[in-house]
Write a protein that holds these residues in place. Sequence first.
Motif, PDB file in Angstrom:
ATOM      1  N   ARG A  56      23.956 -61.267 -25.762  1.00  0.00           N
ATOM      2  CA  ARG A  56      25.123 -60.444 -25.384  1.00  0.00           C
ATOM      3  C   ARG A  56      25.412 -60.662 -23.902  1.00  0.00           C
ATOM      4  NH1 ARG A  56      25.713 -55.431 -23.764  1.00  0.00           N
ATOM      5  NH2 ARG A  56      23.481 -55.037 -23.866  1.00  0.00           N
ATOM      6  N   ARG A  57      26.717 -60.755 -23.580  1.00  0.00           N
ATOM      7  CA  ARG A  57      27.115 -61.000 -22.188  1.00  0.00           C
ATOM      8  C   ARG A  57      27.426 -59.685 -21.484  1.00  0.00           C
ATOM      9  NH1 ARG A  57      29.151 -65.349 -19.412  1.00  0.00           N
ATOM     10  NH2 ARG A  57      29.023 -66.595 -21.299  1.00  0.00           N
ATOM     11  N   VAL A  58      26.866 -59.504 -20.302  1.00  0.00           N
ATOM     12  CA  VAL A  58      27.188 -58.353 -19.460  1.00  0.00           C
ATOM     13  C   VAL A  58      27.832 -58.913 -18.189  1.00  0.00           C
ATOM     14  CG1 VAL A  58      26.273 -56.374 -18.186  1.00  0.00           C
ATOM     15  CG2 VAL A  58      25.196 -57.074 -20.349  1.00  0.00           C
ATOM     16  N   THR A  59      29.080 -58.558 -17.961  1.00  0.00           N
ATOM     17  CA  THR A  59      29.765 -59.074 -16.765  1.00  0.00           C
ATOM     18  C   THR A  59      29.472 -58.156 -15.583  1.00  0.00           C
ATOM     19  OG1 THR A  59      31.513 -59.862 -18.208  1.00  0.00           O
ATOM     20  CG2 THR A  59      32.042 -59.756 -15.869  1.00  0.00           C
ATOM     21  N   VAL A  60      29.246 -58.754 -14.420  1.00  0.00           N
ATOM     22  CA  VAL A  60      28.996 -57.954 -13.210  1.00  0.00           C
ATOM     23  C   VAL A  60      30.129 -58.246 -12.222  1.00  0.00           C
ATOM     24  CG1 VAL A  60      27.397 -57.567 -11.285  1.00  0.00           C
ATOM     25  CG2 VAL A  60      26.499 -57.998 -13.589  1.00  0.00           C
ATOM     26  N   GLY A  61      30.721 -57.197 -11.670  1.00  0.00           N
ATOM     27  CA  GLY A  61      31.860 -57.409 -10.764  1.00  0.00           C
ATOM     28  C   GLY A  61      31.832 -56.491  -9.554  1.00  0.00           C
ATOM     29  N   VAL A  62      32.648 -56.843  -8.559  1.00  0.00           N
ATOM     30  CA  VAL A  62      32.751 -56.033  -7.338  1.00  0.00           C
ATOM     31  C   VAL A  62      34.154 -55.441  -7.299  1.00  0.00           C
ATOM     32  CG1 VAL A  62      32.622 -56.075  -4.810  1.00  0.00           C
ATOM     33  CG2 VAL A  62      31.122 -57.543  -6.175  1.00  0.00           C
ATOM     34  N   PHE A  63      34.228 -54.110  -7.233  1.00  0.00           N
ATOM     35  CA  PHE A  63      35.504 -53.400  -7.269  1.00  0.00           C
ATOM     36  C   PHE A  63      35.493 -52.321  -6.182  1.00  0.00           C
ATOM     37  CE2 PHE A  63      34.296 -54.801 -11.488  1.00  0.00           C
ATOM     38  CZ  PHE A  63      35.444 -55.407 -11.983  1.00  0.00           C
ATOM     39  N   PRO A  64      35.868 -52.668  -4.963  1.00  0.00           N
ATOM     40  CA  PRO A  64      35.816 -51.650  -3.898  1.00  0.00           C
ATOM     41  C   PRO A  64      36.840 -50.544  -4.154  1.00  0.00           C
ATOM     42  CG  PRO A  64      36.258 -53.876  -3.025  1.00  0.00           C
ATOM     43  CD  PRO A  64      36.380 -53.959  -4.507  1.00  0.00           C
ATOM     44  N   ILE A  65      36.385 -49.336  -4.123  1.00  0.00           N
ATOM     45  CA  ILE A  65      37.259 -48.200  -4.437  1.00  0.00           C
ATOM     46  C   ILE A  65      38.144 -47.883  -3.229  1.00  0.00           C
ATOM     47  CG2 ILE A  65      35.784 -46.315  -3.603  1.00  0.00           C
ATOM     48  CD1 ILE A  65      36.230 -44.907  -6.263  1.00  0.00           C
ATOM     49  N   GLY A  66      39.321 -47.322  -3.508  1.00  0.00           N
ATOM     50  CA  GLY A  66      40.226 -46.897  -2.428  1.00  0.00           C
ATOM     51  C   GLY A  66      40.719 -45.489  -2.694  1.00  0.00           C
ATOM     52  N   PRO A  67      41.396 -44.889  -1.724  1.00  0.00           N
ATOM     53  CA  PRO A  67      41.930 -43.542  -1.942  1.00  0.00           C
ATOM     54  C   PRO A  67      43.310 -43.625  -2.579  1.00  0.00           C
ATOM     55  CG  PRO A  67      42.347 -44.222   0.311  1.00  0.00           C
ATOM     56  CD  PRO A  67      41.662 -45.395  -0.374  1.00  0.00           C
ATOM     57  N   ASP A  68      43.912 -42.487  -2.877  1.00  0.00           N
ATOM     58  CA  ASP A  68      45.303 -42.440  -3.302  1.00  0.00           C
ATOM     59  C   ASP A  68      46.139 -42.513  -2.020  1.00  0.00           C
ATOM     60  OD1 ASP A  68      47.767 -41.962  -4.306  1.00  0.00           O
ATOM     61  OD2 ASP A  68      47.228 -40.147  -5.413  1.00  0.00           O
ATOM     62  N   SER A  69      46.332 -43.726  -1.535  1.00  0.00           N
ATOM     63  CA  SER A  69      46.913 -43.916  -0.194  1.00  0.00           C
ATOM     64  C   SER A  69      48.304 -43.298  -0.078  1.00  0.00           C
ATOM     65  CB  SER A  69      46.970 -45.408   0.143  1.00  0.00           C
ATOM     66  OG  SER A  69      45.683 -45.968  -0.002  1.00  0.00           O
ATOM     67  N   GLU A  70      49.127 -43.457  -1.126  1.00  0.00           N
ATOM     68  CA  GLU A  70      50.492 -42.909  -1.065  1.00  0.00           C
ATOM     69  C   GLU A  70      50.455 -41.390  -0.952  1.00  0.00           C
ATOM     70  OE1 GLU A  70      53.107 -44.473  -0.513  1.00  0.00           O
ATOM     71  OE2 GLU A  70      52.379 -46.504  -0.885  1.00  0.00           O
ATOM     72  N   ARG A  71      49.568 -40.765  -1.711  1.00  0.00           N
ATOM     73  CA  ARG A  71      49.486 -39.302  -1.648  1.00  0.00           C
ATOM     74  C   ARG A  71      49.091 -38.851  -0.240  1.00  0.00           C
ATOM     75  NH1 ARG A  71      44.885 -35.632  -3.052  1.00  0.00           N
ATOM     76  NH2 ARG A  71      45.763 -33.544  -2.845  1.00  0.00           N
ATOM     77  N   PHE A  72      48.075 -39.507   0.328  1.00  0.00           N
ATOM     78  CA  PHE A  72      47.649 -39.114   1.676  1.00  0.00           C
ATOM     79  C   PHE A  72      48.768 -39.360   2.680  1.00  0.00           C
ATOM     80  CE2 PHE A  72      43.500 -38.784  -0.205  1.00  0.00           C
ATOM     81  CZ  PHE A  72      42.968 -37.701   0.487  1.00  0.00           C
ATOM     82  N   SER A  73      49.471 -40.475   2.495  1.00  0.00           N
ATOM     83  CA  SER A  73      50.546 -40.796   3.422  1.00  0.00           C
ATOM     84  C   SER A  73      51.644 -39.737   3.331  1.00  0.00           C
ATOM     85  CB  SER A  73      51.075 -42.177   3.050  1.00  0.00           C
ATOM     86  OG  SER A  73      52.166 -42.492   3.811  1.00  0.00           O
ATOM     87  N   SER A  74      52.011 -39.330   2.109  1.00  0.00           N
ATOM     88  CA  SER A  74      53.104 -38.358   2.048  1.00  0.00           C
ATOM     89  C   SER A  74      52.632 -36.961   2.444  1.00  0.00           C
ATOM     90  CB  SER A  74      53.841 -38.396   0.704  1.00  0.00           C
ATOM     91  OG  SER A  74      52.979 -37.996  -0.292  1.00  0.00           O
ATOM     92  N   LEU A  75      51.353 -36.630   2.173  1.00  0.00           N
ATOM     93  CA  LEU A  75      50.847 -35.337   2.685  1.00  0.00           C
ATOM     94  C   LEU A  75      50.913 -35.332   4.217  1.00  0.00           C
ATOM     95  CD1 LEU A  75      47.591 -34.573   0.620  1.00  0.00           C
ATOM     96  CD2 LEU A  75      49.688 -33.195   0.690  1.00  0.00           C
TER      97      LEU A  75
END
Length: 495
Positions: free
Chosen positions: A256-275
């Motif tokens: 069985r194949r298990v894929t490993v990946g890198v996914f840097p998380i980010g914030p909800d930039s638009e929400r913070f910008s409009s707040l």
Amino acid sequence: MLIPNSTSMVDDGYFDSSPLRNDGPSTHATSTFIVANRLPVEWQAVSGWRPSPGGLVSALEPALKNLNAVWVGWRGSPAPEDSRGPRPTRPPRTDNIAIIEIPMTKREVVDFYDGVCNTAFWPLYHEVGIAPVFCDEEFEVYRRINQRFADCVARSAPAGAPVWVHDYQLQLVPALLRETRPDLRIGFFLHVPFPSPEEFETLPWNENVLDGLLGADLIGFQTASSAERFMAVACLHASVRREGNSLLVSEPTGTRRVTVGVFPIGPDSERFSSLAASPAAQESAARIRADFDAPELILLGVDRLDYTKGIDVRIRAVADLLKSDEFKGRDIQFIQVAMPSRSDLTAYQHLRATVEETLLSANAELAALGLRPIHYVYEAVPTEEVVALYVAADIMLVTSLADGMNLVSKEFVACRQAGDGGLVLSRTTGAAAQLHDAWLVEPGDVADLTRGMGEAIRAEVDETRGRMERLRQAVFTADARHWAEAFLARLNKAR
Ligand code: G6P
């Protein structure tokens, strides 16, 4: 049987009712299942329902806006012990997210959340010099709670549904789920750093954890170094070999194949910008500056009160900077927000005492020189007020000793619409891999912190603006939605 219909979520006779559901508009037929220890909201007897703390929820919830999601999680406090008593209030409806609640008793919270999660895994994975404590009886409860989450999903998810399991609290769920529901597409994302192989080796349950994680089709990490460490550890296992960014796991039924990946998380930039652009935030920011008698510069720290965040070292470094010959003639205010976290645990109580002692002695020294005292706030500050602080500040100090990502650094950048402001950022945060234009520092080294802060303060306007422009580009091109879409797209292709 691909979709068992009789799996009981209740494995110990506790809470003899179906899981508490608060189904929003989604039907489970087409849903993505999110499985995380915390629901997006937490229940506290004194304050009622409020948004859950921490980076996981703050990034994940907005990322689900356009998905038909079901979120399986815990309310952050124990359910009433006596199932004959009144049923607890249901979580409030959340747009587009249906909620299924996993209950835990007081005892389970102590063994699972306080114990294995935050006294064993949290210090082990962050490697900041706090010794993890391992207790086999507590690990049995960890296993039981993970089974409870897995059973709940096994019972509710439609055939072939994507199931996205989150973080160190639920590392056994992927394999437990695969046992009964091999039809599901199972993804796992670790929000915190993965430890070095030597550190992982000290975990008495390392085989269980590895087997648990390898039940996933896709395993995601915040950084390449965490992904590499995990693959190194997995390859020590006789039945695993690496092929590029995949692990091939030999099982009795085949490979069985298990894929490993890198996914840097980010914030909800638009929400913070409009707040940040809102009149309310602009007015609050102006009020904050006025309340502090319009200092020349505001330095800001915002953290959960956690020993990974380096708050006491930061306080010492700021005090040294403010007292230095170069800066003691300047009018600089440092504001430190420390949000209460895991306050039932001894390590966190000690940390609070250390931080507050450090603060008292720093303030005594500053007062002796006629300088502004550090302003320290120990409370759960709502997002709108944090945004006002981001707008009011000139320089943000994020100096964690270890941090899977650190969203505060990215939120600050998203809020700097005027294109000014400096970010001093620890090299040992996941965020440092994307925010190269911050002033990068070694978080445990007081002298290096004062160096980085000094450079940020001294920088010419053009340099600060140039750096902020590039930081904003990074934060707006890789936000929470991109993160979730990238992970789920890869999960779709993972087999
Ligand atoms: C970090 C962890 C999350 C956790 C959050 C808050 O962001 O990665 O899994 O939920 O801290 O911690 P808590 O113990 O309050 O859930």
